[in-house]
Scaffold this active site. Structure first.
Site, short mmCIF file in Angstrom:
data_model
loop_
_atom_site.label_atom_id
_atom_site.label_comp_id
_atom_site.label_asym_id
_atom_site.label_seq_id
_atom_site.Cartn_x
_atom_site.Cartn_y
_atom_site.Cartn_z
N HIS A 140 -6.00 -1.65 5.35
CA HIS A 140 -4.65 -2.18 5.38
C HIS A 140 -4.66 -3.57 4.75
O HIS A 140 -5.44 -4.43 5.14
CB HIS A 140 -4.16 -2.28 6.83
N LYS A 161 2.08 -10.67 4.09
CA LYS A 161 1.24 -10.34 2.93
C LYS A 161 2.08 -9.87 1.74
O LYS A 161 1.87 -10.31 0.61
CB LYS A 161 0.21 -9.27 3.31
N ASP A 179 0.11 -2.57 1.07
CA ASP A 179 -0.01 -1.87 2.35
C ASP A 179 -1.33 -1.12 2.50
O ASP A 179 -2.07 -1.37 3.45
CB ASP A 179 1.18 -0.92 2.56
#
Length: 311
Positions: A140, A161, A179
């Site tokens: 991730h 992020k 992702d």
């Protein structure tokens, strides 16, 4: 690890199938091809039988010069080991004898239809095999290419992020994956970051939704893969916890045995995190060339102290 078959090679390199049409689902397990040479003269001590076998102009010319009986023995000795397939890069001229033996043993015999030399084709084939048979994991995070440096951005869900990736895109850098990042181990020191196809070109922003960055900003903001050089962990701000030393001790994150330089960046409103990541990328470049700002600074201090002592 992705499964690779002979049929995948046929499609990737537009190969013509001379024999073994019903054997194209054979699995390929080795990430390098082999060009038999010693095997044609009877040396099989180190014959990598599970590799794709490449026959170029040198091998074909050698076979042409043999008598019919010698040719039968030489080819039979290799075909007996049942390699996944043979690929001929020298064209189809007078390959009747080779076709015969491959058909008998149900081994795919393939021919290139491009103008590359045998060496050029082997380089392309081995690169394809290495990438597609490399051990891989999914993590991730976000993967970016910043000033040519592959960077992993990690952190808890919701830390920002993807928003940071969007800011970096606006500053001229490239998205690789958002992702879910696929990491492939190409060598003990080389880690490749890419996407899983489903997430290709997509960036998910909270409150905004899913964006296709290529459609919005153009092809230049995306690249398919990058070599991972830095691992950056984004964490929440903790008062008085930042290290203000001139240079931190080296830290690394281990991915499948590949150690990647790692740093932590704490997030706080007003901090230019994108600028810090750009600085980290440029600093990585300098360190690769052997330069350390901290070492240069300390050398200046030592020089001043020496002058004060009159040395």
């Amino acid at each position: 690890m992705k499964k690779l078959t002979v049929e995948d090679l046929v499609k990737k390199f537009s190969l013509k199938v001379l024999t073994g049409e019903d054997q194209l689902q054979k699995n390929i397990t080795q990430s390098r091809s082999h060009r038999p040479g010693l095997e044609f003269v009877g040396h099989f001590d180190f014959f990598p039988t599970e590799r794709v076998q490449i026959l170029g102009r040198k091998e074909i010319n050698y076979l042409h010069k043999l008598s019919k009986e010698e040719r039968r023995i030489r080819i039979g000795n290799i075909v007996h080991y049942h390699p996944p397939c043979f690929i001929v890069t020298a064209g189809e001229v007078e390959l009747t004898y080779l076709t015969h033996y491959c058909k008998e043993d149900r081994i795919p015999l393939l021919v290139t239809d491009t103008v590359e030399t045998t060496s050029e084709f082997i380089i392309m084939l081995d690169a394809y095999l290495l990438k597609n048979l490399a051990p891989e994991i999914s993590i991730h995070g976000v993967c970016m290419n910043v000033f040519g440096v592959g960077i992993l951005l990690r952190g808890q869900s919701g830390v920002g992020k993807s928003e940071l990736a969007h800011t970096l895109i606006g500053r001229g850098h490239r998205l690789v994956s958002d992702d879910l990042v696929v990491l492939k181990k190409l060598s003990p020191r080389t880690l490749l970051g890419t996407h899983d196809e489903k997430t290709k070109e997509f960036l998910a922003l909270r409150s905004i939704g899913l964006l296709n960055v290529v459609r919005m900003y153009g092809r230049k903001v995306f690249q398919d893969e990058t070599r991972i050089s830095l691992d950056i962990n984004l964490t929440k701000w903790e008062k008085d916890s930042l290290n203000n030393e001139l240079e931190h001790d080296a830290a690394y994150t281990d991915y499948m045995g590949v150690k990647v330089p790692s740093i932590e960046i704490q997030l706080q409103p007003g901090r230019d995190i994108a600028g810090l990541i750009e600085a980290a990328a440029n600093n990585w470049y300098l360190r690769q060339s052997g330069y350390s700002a901290a070492e240069e600074f300390m050398s200046r201090i030592e020089a001043d102290l020496s002058n004060d002592r009159g040395e």
